[in-house]
Design a protein around this motif. Structure first.
Motif, PDB file in Angstrom:
ATOM      1  N   THR A   1      10.359   0.112  -3.760  1.00 28.18           N
ATOM      2  CA  THR A   1      10.116   1.053  -2.993  1.00 28.18           C
ATOM      3  C   THR A   1      10.647   1.055  -1.554  1.00 28.18           C
ATOM      4  O   THR A   1      10.810   0.185  -0.991  1.00 28.18           O
ATOM      5  CB  THR A   1       8.540   1.554  -3.192  1.00 28.18           C
ATOM      6  N   GLY A   2      10.936   2.488  -1.232  1.00 32.73           N
ATOM      7  CA  GLY A   2      11.424   2.722   0.261  1.00 32.73           C
ATOM      8  C   GLY A   2      10.510   3.223   1.029  1.00 32.73           C
ATOM      9  O   GLY A   2       9.122   3.406   0.714  1.00 32.73           O
ATOM     10  N   ILE A   3      10.526   3.340   2.195  1.00 32.80           N
ATOM     11  CA  ILE A   3       9.836   3.993   3.198  1.00 32.80           C
ATOM     12  C   ILE A   3       9.276   5.208   2.920  1.00 32.80           C
ATOM     13  O   ILE A   3      10.170   6.139   2.506  1.00 32.80           O
ATOM     14  CB  ILE A   3      10.441   4.050   4.635  1.00 32.80           C
ATOM     15  N   GLY A   4       7.818   5.359   2.923  1.00 37.98           N
ATOM     16  CA  GLY A   4       7.329   6.796   2.660  1.00 37.98           C
ATOM     17  C   GLY A   4       7.114   7.069   1.108  1.00 37.98           C
ATOM     18  O   GLY A   4       6.786   8.116   0.780  1.00 37.98           O
ATOM     19  N   GLU A   5       7.446   6.067   0.257  1.00 36.96           N
ATOM     20  CA  GLU A   5       7.002   6.238  -1.143  1.00 36.96           C
ATOM     21  C   GLU A   5       5.787   5.539  -1.673  1.00 36.96           C
ATOM     22  O   GLU A   5       5.227   6.198  -2.557  1.00 36.96           O
ATOM     23  CB  GLU A   5       8.293   5.704  -1.936  1.00 36.96           C
ATOM     24  N   ALA A   6       5.223   4.766  -1.138  1.00 42.15           N
ATOM     25  CA  ALA A   6       3.956   4.124  -1.450  1.00 42.15           C
ATOM     26  C   ALA A   6       3.097   3.499  -0.228  1.00 42.15           C
ATOM     27  O   ALA A   6       3.827   2.901   0.713  1.00 42.15           O
ATOM     28  CB  ALA A   6       4.141   2.991  -2.550  1.00 42.15           C
ATOM     29  N   TYR A   7       1.796   3.666  -0.178  1.00 46.10           N
ATOM     30  CA  TYR A   7       0.801   2.824   0.332  1.00 46.10           C
ATOM     31  C   TYR A   7       0.826   1.633   0.069  1.00 46.10           C
ATOM     32  O   TYR A   7       0.824   1.482  -1.273  1.00 46.10           O
ATOM     33  CB  TYR A   7      -0.265   3.940   0.639  1.00 46.10           C
ATOM     34  N   ASN A   8       0.478   0.820   0.818  1.00 44.46           N
ATOM     35  CA  ASN A   8       0.157  -0.460   0.276  1.00 44.46           C
ATOM     36  C   ASN A   8      -1.177  -1.214   1.161  1.00 44.46           C
ATOM     37  O   ASN A   8      -0.954  -1.512   2.448  1.00 44.46           O
ATOM     38  CB  ASN A   8       1.349  -1.750   0.550  1.00 44.46           C
ATOM     39  N   THR A   9      -2.208  -1.186   0.472  1.00 48.39           N
ATOM     40  CA  THR A   9      -3.318  -1.779   0.938  1.00 48.39           C
ATOM     41  C   THR A   9      -3.497  -3.331   0.744  1.00 48.39           C
ATOM     42  O   THR A   9      -3.339  -3.616  -0.387  1.00 48.39           O
ATOM     43  CB  THR A   9      -4.812  -1.320   0.771  1.00 48.39           C
ATOM     44  N   ARG A  10      -3.364  -4.493   1.583  1.00 46.47           N
ATOM     45  CA  ARG A  10      -3.438  -5.736   1.389  1.00 46.47           C
ATOM     46  C   ARG A  10      -4.778  -6.391   1.851  1.00 46.47           C
ATOM     47  O   ARG A  10      -5.096  -6.402   3.003  1.00 46.47           O
ATOM     48  CB  ARG A  10      -2.032  -6.465   1.629  1.00 46.47           C
ATOM     49  N   VAL A  11      -5.471  -7.270   0.864  1.00 45.09           N
ATOM     50  CA  VAL A  11      -6.683  -8.033   1.512  1.00 45.09           C
ATOM     51  C   VAL A  11      -6.503  -9.106   0.155  1.00 45.09           C
ATOM     52  O   VAL A  11      -6.333  -9.149  -0.883  1.00 45.09           O
ATOM     53  CB  VAL A  11      -7.835  -7.020   1.298  1.00 45.09           C
ATOM     54  N   ALA A  12      -6.965 -10.405   0.911  1.00 40.71           N
ATOM     55  CA  ALA A  12      -7.235 -11.456   0.112  1.00 40.71           C
ATOM     56  C   ALA A  12      -7.944 -11.321  -1.308  1.00 40.71           C
ATOM     57  O   ALA A  12      -9.057 -10.828  -1.407  1.00 40.71           O
ATOM     58  CB  ALA A  12      -7.512 -12.697   0.666  1.00 40.71           C
ATOM     59  N   GLY A  13      -7.454 -11.601  -2.361  1.00 42.08           N
ATOM     60  CA  GLY A  13      -7.942 -11.411  -3.642  1.00 42.08           C
ATOM     61  C   GLY A  13      -7.944 -10.106  -4.394  1.00 42.08           C
ATOM     62  O   GLY A  13      -9.065  -9.612  -4.960  1.00 42.08           O
TER      63      GLY A  13
END
Length: 251
Positions: free
Chosen positions: A116-128
């Motif tokens: 994906t490029g900039i502005g196409e998807a949010y990404n929330t990251r957290v362990a597990g």
């Protein structure tokens, strides 16, 4: 002996190059730059996903776009993103089509795995890839405020957080985080060795944990549950394989 006539290929090559450059500059002048991940069958007239284009897409089409992006990743045929153009075109607004809740593992960067490029998807990251009230708030913002149509909860194989939960690791604030994964251990039906040393068991727990997170999203947010019931969004699970790079989607 008849002399063979020599043909100079240079004029033809130069002509081809001039035609190619003319085409490239023509595309740039008309705005056909950048790349598209989700709508592969349409011509691209912007450096990033526009509201109009995003709004025309169904949740199923967005999920298919993520699958196609992962296929490009696996075959090392990633799009040639013009990140600078995407950055410039999203300065005044963003219209992502999806939000991905994934693990912090450095080997599983969602934007790259889905090309994906900039502005196409949010990404929330957290362990597990666990869920809490703060993450729910972010998911609600992405879907109810800015119009994202897909929530993808993505786990991965050989997850260290899952292994820590299986081993009942106790370490500062990590203890509380791993407690959110432990229900997946008991819920996983597995006839073999139920230890962190058994990679097959770890991966099954990781898959169960994704399903549990999806259930928590539906139970914890009436806003998202209503959007899903109305068919405006889809909430799906996914598992990324560190071995072959494939992302498997499931409901």
């Amino acid at each position: 002996m008849k002399k063979t006539e020599q043909i100079n290929p240079l004029p033809q090559v130069c002509s081809h190059r001039r035609h190619l450059l003319k085409s490239v500059f023509g595309m740039a002048a008309s705005g056909m730059v950048g790349s598209v991940t989700f709508a592969t069958s349409e011509p691209v007239y912007a450096a990033a996903l526009t509201k109009e284009k995003r709004d025309r897409m169904t949740p199923d089409k967005i999920i298919e776009g993520l699958k196609q992006g992962n296929l490009r990743f696996r075959h090392n045929s990633l799009l040639r993103h013009d990140y600078l153009a995407q950055k410039k075109s999203t300065r005044t607004g963003q219209y992502p089509a999806a939000i991905i809740l994934s693990c912090i593992d450095s080997r599983a960067p969602a934007e790259i795995l889905f090309d994906t490029g900039i502005g196409e998807a949010y990404n929330t990251r957290v362990a597990g890839n666990v869920c809490n009230v703060d993450i729910l708030g972010g998911l609600e913002y992405a879907c109810a405020v800015t119009g994202a149509k897909v929530i993808a909860v993505m786990g991965h194989t050989s997850c260290g957080a899952v292994k820590g939960a299986i081993d009942d690791v106790r370490l500062g604030n990590l203890t509380e985080l791993l407690s959110k994964i432990r229900p997946a251990i008991e819920a996983t039906v597995y006839p073999g060795e139920r230890t962190a040393a058994n990679s097959a068991f770890v991966d099954e727990v990781a898959k169960t944990n994704v399903k549990n997170t999806i259930d928590q999203i539906r139970r914890g947010s009436q806003i998202l549950s209503n959007l899903e019931s109305d068919g405006k969004i889809k909430i799906v699970g996914a598992m990324y394989s560190l071995q072959d790079g494939a992302v498997e989607f499931y409901s």
